[in-house]
Scaffold this motif. Structure first.
Motif, PDB file in Angstrom:
ATOM      1  N   LEU A  11      46.306  46.617  37.472  1.00 15.07           N
ATOM      2  CA  LEU A  11      47.408  47.545  37.227  1.00 15.07           C
ATOM      3  C   LEU A  11      47.131  48.265  35.910  1.00 15.07           C
ATOM      4  CD1 LEU A  11      50.271  48.103  38.480  1.00 15.07           C
ATOM      5  CD2 LEU A  11      51.127  46.475  36.794  1.00 15.07           C
ATOM      6  N   VAL A  12      47.313  49.577  35.904  1.00 10.01           N
ATOM      7  CA  VAL A  12      47.001  50.344  34.699  1.00 10.01           C
ATOM      8  C   VAL A  12      47.949  51.530  34.579  1.00 10.01           C
ATOM      9  CG1 VAL A  12      45.276  51.792  35.859  1.00 10.01           C
ATOM     10  CG2 VAL A  12      45.074  51.357  33.392  1.00 10.01           C
ATOM     11  N   GLN A  13      48.170  51.960  33.371  1.00  9.25           N
ATOM     12  CA  GLN A  13      48.999  53.141  33.110  1.00  9.25           C
ATOM     13  C   GLN A  13      48.189  54.411  33.386  1.00  9.25           C
ATOM     14  OE1 GLN A  13      52.159  53.318  32.150  1.00  9.25           O
ATOM     15  NE2 GLN A  13      52.610  51.214  31.535  1.00  9.25           N
ATOM     16  N   PRO A  14      48.842  55.507  33.708  1.00 10.36           N
ATOM     17  CA  PRO A  14      48.117  56.787  33.853  1.00 10.36           C
ATOM     18  C   PRO A  14      47.321  57.099  32.590  1.00 10.36           C
ATOM     19  CG  PRO A  14      50.346  57.014  34.685  1.00 10.36           C
ATOM     20  CD  PRO A  14      50.278  55.651  34.021  1.00 10.36           C
ATOM     21  N   GLY A  15      46.106  57.584  32.804  1.00  5.41           N
ATOM     22  CA  GLY A  15      45.223  57.864  31.673  1.00  5.41           C
ATOM     23  C   GLY A  15      44.375  56.687  31.255  1.00  5.41           C
ATOM     24  N   GLY A  16      44.661  55.532  31.808  1.00  2.00           N
ATOM     25  CA  GLY A  16      43.922  54.326  31.459  1.00  2.00           C
ATOM     26  C   GLY A  16      42.591  54.220  32.183  1.00  2.00           C
ATOM     27  N   SER A  17      41.918  53.113  31.943  1.00  2.00           N
ATOM     28  CA  SER A  17      40.586  52.890  32.503  1.00  2.00           C
ATOM     29  C   SER A  17      40.493  51.510  33.141  1.00  2.00           C
ATOM     30  CB  SER A  17      39.528  53.001  31.400  1.00  2.00           C
ATOM     31  OG  SER A  17      39.506  54.286  30.830  1.00  2.00           O
ATOM     32  N   LEU A  18      39.638  51.438  34.130  1.00  2.00           N
ATOM     33  CA  LEU A  18      39.272  50.169  34.753  1.00  2.00           C
ATOM     34  C   LEU A  18      37.800  50.232  35.115  1.00  2.00           C
ATOM     35  CD1 LEU A  18      42.195  49.450  37.269  1.00  2.00           C
ATOM     36  CD2 LEU A  18      41.653  48.116  35.217  1.00  2.00           C
ATOM     37  N   ARG A  19      37.185  49.073  35.189  1.00  2.00           N
ATOM     38  CA  ARG A  19      35.785  49.000  35.611  1.00  2.00           C
ATOM     39  C   ARG A  19      35.678  48.017  36.768  1.00  2.00           C
ATOM     40  NH1 ARG A  19      30.475  46.321  33.018  1.00  2.00           N
ATOM     41  NH2 ARG A  19      28.936  47.931  33.543  1.00  2.00           N
ATOM     42  N   LEU A  20      35.212  48.513  37.895  1.00  2.00           N
ATOM     43  CA  LEU A  20      34.997  47.677  39.072  1.00  2.00           C
ATOM     44  C   LEU A  20      33.544  47.237  39.120  1.00  2.00           C
ATOM     45  CD1 LEU A  20      36.916  49.702  41.816  1.00  2.00           C
ATOM     46  CD2 LEU A  20      37.806  48.028  40.177  1.00  2.00           C
TER      47      LEU A  20
END
Length: 121
Positions: A11-20
């Motif tokens: 779960l992340v806020q708009p503008g955030g980042s994640l790495r799969l």
């Protein structure tokens, strides 16, 4: 057979980042392409980004400039760095690999179980 194990959703806020991350294992002769698809609720599965063993990249227009795909060939692992996430990126992300498990066989398609990415709106 090839097993694909994904990690990194959340779960992340708009503008955030994640790495799969997606690691392939099994009796693998070669992986000709590896990448990511996604499926949002009520929509068909779509290509996000794919990287061939020759280094060619295919990306959806909607993610260009925001998502970066990379691959560790030695460890049969593919990554998807997702920046500037938007609510419309919310989906289950599936790892895909086109691989050969026998020298005399043709390539086959393999899928991970999916990892959920939710971008709050």
């Amino acid at each position: 057979q090839v097993q694909l194990v994904e990690s990194g959703g959340g779960l992340v806020q708009p503008g955030g980042s994640l790495r799969l991350s997606c690691a392939a294992s099994g009796t693998i002769i070669r992986i000709s392409a590896m990448g990511w698809y996604r499926q949002a609720p009520g929509r068909e599965r779509e290509l996000v980004a794919m990287l061939t063993s020759g280094g060619n990249t295919n990306e959806a227009d909607s993610v260009k400039g925001r998502f970066t795909i990379s691959r560790d060939n030695a460890n049969n692992t593919v990554y998807l760095q997702m920046n500037s996430l938007k609510p419309e990126d919310t989906a289950v992300y599936y790892c895909h690999a086109r691989a050969r498990t026998l020298w005399w066989s043709s390539d086959s398609d393999y899928w991970g179980q999916g990892t959920k990415v939710t971008v709050l709106s």
